[in-house]
Write an enzyme that holds these catalytic residues in place. Sequence first.
Site, PDB file in Angstrom:
ATOM      1  N   TRP A 147      11.078  -9.212 -32.097  1.00 12.11           N
ATOM      2  CA  TRP A 147      10.332  -9.153 -33.360  1.00 12.11           C
ATOM      3  C   TRP A 147      11.177  -9.822 -34.440  1.00 12.11           C
ATOM      4  CZ3 TRP A 147      10.527  -4.578 -37.117  1.00 12.11           C
ATOM      5  CH2 TRP A 147       9.548  -4.694 -38.108  1.00 12.11           C
ATOM      6  N   ASP A 184      13.548   0.932 -29.638  1.00  4.15           N
ATOM      7  CA  ASP A 184      12.495   0.721 -30.628  1.00  4.15           C
ATOM      8  C   ASP A 184      11.184   1.072 -29.919  1.00  4.15           C
ATOM      9  OD1 ASP A 184      11.479  -2.083 -32.789  1.00  4.15           O
ATOM     10  OD2 ASP A 184      10.669  -0.071 -32.516  1.00  4.15           O
ATOM     11  N   LYS A 200       0.816   1.943 -34.821  1.00  4.39           N
ATOM     12  CA  LYS A 200      -0.211   1.505 -33.885  1.00  4.39           C
ATOM     13  C   LYS A 200      -0.867   2.643 -33.144  1.00  4.39           C
ATOM     14  CE  LYS A 200       2.424  -2.307 -34.480  1.00  4.39           C
ATOM     15  NZ  LYS A 200       3.735  -2.269 -35.197  1.00  4.39           N
TER      16      LYS A 200
END
Lengths: 450, 406
Positions: A179, A260, A296
């Site tokens: 990311w 993560d 999410k």
Amino acid sequence: MHRGNDSHSSPSPADRRLSALVRHLQGSPLDAADPCLAAAPTSAAQISVFDHVVRAPEDPILGVTVAYNKDPSPNKLNLGVGAYRTEEGKPLVLNVVRKAEQMLVNDRSRVKEYLPIVGLADFNKLSAKLILGTDSPAIQDNRVTTVQCLSGTGSLRVGAEFLARHYHQHTIYIPQPTWGNHVKIFGLAGLAVKTYHYYDPATRGLNFKGLLEDLGSAPSGAIVLLHACAHNPTGVDPTAQEWEQIRKLMRSKALLPFFDSAYQGFASGNLDADAQSIRMFVRDGGECLVAQSYAKNMGLYGERVGALSMVCRSADVASRVESQLKLVIRPMYSSPPIHGASIVATILKDRAMFQEWEVELKAMADRIISMRKQLFDALRSRGTPGDWSHIIKQIGMFTFTGLNSAQVAFMTKEYHIYLTSDGRISMAGLSSRTVPHLADAIHAAVTKVA
Amino acid sequence: MSDSVFASIVQAPEDPILGVTVAYNKDQSPVKLNLGVGAYRTEEGKPLVLNVVRKAEQMLVNDESRVKEYLPITGVADFNKLSAKLIFGADSPAIQENRVTTVQCLSGTGSLRVGGEFLAKHYHEKTIYIPLPTWGNHPKVFTLAGLSVKTYRYYDPNTRGLDFSGLLEDLQNAPSGAIVLLHACAHNPTGVDPTSDQWEQIRQLIRSKSLLPFFDSAYQGFASGSLDADAAPVRMFVADGGECLAAQSYAKNMGLYGERVGALSIVCKGADVASKVESQLKLVIRPMYSNPPIHGASIVAAILKDGHMYTEWTVELKAMADRIISMRHQLFEALQAKGTPGDWSHIIKQIGMFTFTGLNSDQVAFMTKEFHIYMTSDGRISMAGLSSRTIPHLANAIHAAVTKAA
């Protein structure tokens, strides 16, 4: 005594002011970008103290949406967006989230007092259970400290600042690619960033050998960022056996895992399955950090809900670590926001709501998996050259198509399809109705553009 | 079993202000009083959610068309524009000339931290001068942002007022360009504010030395009851055309404490500079928390943009400010009635949530032990924690402390 500017290569502010002044005195045409000189009398003091500040480049991912918005084509498709969309292409607020929110807001006994620095206690406990498992020995032994943070980003930043201050090794290894914001978060937190091999463009899968080599060469004690599941941007995850080898290697070199976890439940549709990599590490009794995001999997994007957990060797260490985490948080934003975490806690602690959530979560994951299958089938039926099986092997919101930037540009220009130049597409942005258009575009790109 | 990699970490000390509430909670006395709390309390001693806030929140949550998508990095656009108008004035030339960039941040603390990090990265002077005393978290915020922290004289314990000559001397001796933290109103912890004449002198001195003002505005409207009056010092500086930063908090004046709503504004010389500055602020925010939380800022925007709700808010805000001012008067009169030795006029001269009583730490300890009154050891009391019912008890305690404890 000009002080060098350490953040970029422009001249020092004093230099800029003096040369602007010289230009003005010499009567050269006024700098159109400096309106203050036009209006003000000759004086260095009229120039902004921020005059030298360079315009920062637009975020590349957000730039995709900006370009998409400008396109008038009725066939345009936004596959840059990293947020879930329904079959109708709309954002989704989960029913269970609306229900929880209504309950909270209608409860007139609720107040808006400051949370503790570590956030909502219930939320923290429930988040730890969610990611580590309700029967986790680490939790039962009180070896876990969990603090509410601002989604995944905030959890990573707080964890990294803590490590930069208290951990003996200040280098973190991040996968290649990862990311885009990771490197910036860790850099600003005070860590040095190195990379380890991860994605293999040749196979569009994991470069496992390269990964093991790089971690094997890392200095003892180095921090290693691991995507718990649904690697962003590639969608390529290690298998369970590969995870076990990674674990063994890391423990043998005392490398510190920093997970993560942004897609628990969202990747496979199963909360426990998506947490296996983390639980494997915690089971061996070792230490690790975990950044959890509810953006999410609960669709709480803008509410900024997340948690940082630190699994320690003992309860005493965990307690001291927590006290120090507070000293990182307090000068950053004092205490976290109450609303989103209250929604999460309400859902996690209520059996019926938890189950409702699991059903809605699985539906999102299933729709994405269905898009993968439909796109793969569409390319096969068109006879599009190449092996497209990675579309169904990769997992999570994103697919690394393997398309190059020229092909991406072609697809945008000719087919009005918007994606990041690395060829990453968000499956969440697709629907049964739009898959054919994308398949046509990929087919054209691959057959016409090198 | 191998050692923890964190084995050598020391237990951090508890936050001194929070420690007051911890001790208060443990006390069993029925007459105990918590004057440490920095949050508004009603006459009944309860936290307050403003009616207009509940109304706005209901509207938002019942609107099924609303979604929870990521905000832009800079936050809710309406909220930013309305916040700038609130602090700088709707007619502010700086706003009309597009010279102001405003970004939504996490209340006052978040705004100070983002501004501090921006300055540490882009400003040529990395020292910030903070008043002595100041809010305990200020030095930590700025240090972690990458600035070095110095102090300027502010509070005069002899007068329990402003050490104005000390303040002017210290700012005069600051290096050109240094950053100066200014409490916009209701100085925390002392409640001592400069007069408008003094503000004008401060402004002239700051501008003459090109010092960069960084305002911390946590009490707009909450101090005097008037939003415009409480913003006057900030507007005075903006009116001279110069640059400054302003950190705004909605924690107290909208009672949105835990929702973490605030804004950082940077007033620049030109629109182009403001735009470039905004682009760089995004690079500070993105690696910190990506983008700010949507809920609280949406409540604020809903209230500020609606004529009726805005008016409702000003009424509720004035009621809070008035109750605090009333507590000041009642306490002052109670001490006068008791003939408590000393000059207690500072209680009614100071402004905002806190009063710096002038009591020393022995006297404070005495009051806690004998009267079950909890406050920070610097003698700071939160007027918000008082009520007409509890004032006599506090007055007794102060009287006893002053006459019995040194």
